[in-house]
Design a protein around this motif. Structure first.
Motif, PDB file in Angstrom:
ATOM      1  N   LEU A 143       0.797  -1.185  -0.067  1.00 19.61           N
ATOM      2  CA  LEU A 143      -0.100  -0.086   0.123  1.00 19.61           C
ATOM      3  C   LEU A 143       0.828   1.331  -0.064  1.00 19.61           C
ATOM      4  N   LEU A 150       1.170   3.534  -3.120  1.00 13.25           N
ATOM      5  CA  LEU A 150       0.075   4.329  -3.536  1.00 13.25           C
ATOM      6  C   LEU A 150      -0.158   5.571  -2.862  1.00 13.25           C
ATOM      7  N   THR A 151       0.382   5.531  -1.397  1.00 13.94           N
ATOM      8  CA  THR A 151       0.521   6.724  -0.658  1.00 13.94           C
ATOM      9  C   THR A 151       1.342   7.961  -1.114  1.00 13.94           C
ATOM     10  N   ILE A 182       1.868   8.665  -4.326  1.00 16.10           N
ATOM     11  CA  ILE A 182       1.521   9.113  -5.625  1.00 16.10           C
ATOM     12  C   ILE A 182       0.943  10.626  -5.493  1.00 16.10           C
TER      13      ILE A 182
END
Length: 91
Positions: free
Chosen positions: A52, A55-56, A58
């Motif tokens: 995950l 994704l943080t 981006i």
């Protein structure tokens, strides 16, 4: 470390209580301090949610998380029902 523990002394860490109250802090093994959302990224990676983390990072998502965390951190005592006269007093 529980900063709410009466024996907690922020001076031992070279920081003020206000700094610890303003946002989450973590100390890496080499002594480097990280704060805010980066602490959660490292924690998630350490407990198996590392997929995950990218994704943080981006653009846009990262800024949104930083903004959301700062807003939450400033209001967390009120939002979690832990207000006291001193903790939630308007200055």
């Amino acid at each position: 470390t529980d900063i709410a523990d009466p024996s907690f002394d922020p001076v031992e860490y070279g920081k003020t209580m206000q700094q610890f109250m303003d946002e989450i802090h973590a100390s890496l093994p080499d002594g480097t301090w990280i704060v805010g959302v980066e602490v959660f990224r490292r924690l998630y990676a350490a407990v198996g949610f590392g997929a995950l983390v990218p994704l943080t990072r981006i653009p846009g998502v990262s800024h949104g998380l930083d903004f959301g965390y700062r807003a939450f951190a400033k209001n967390r005592l009120r939002l979690t029902g832990r207000c006291s006269a001193e903790a939630c007093q308007v200055h």
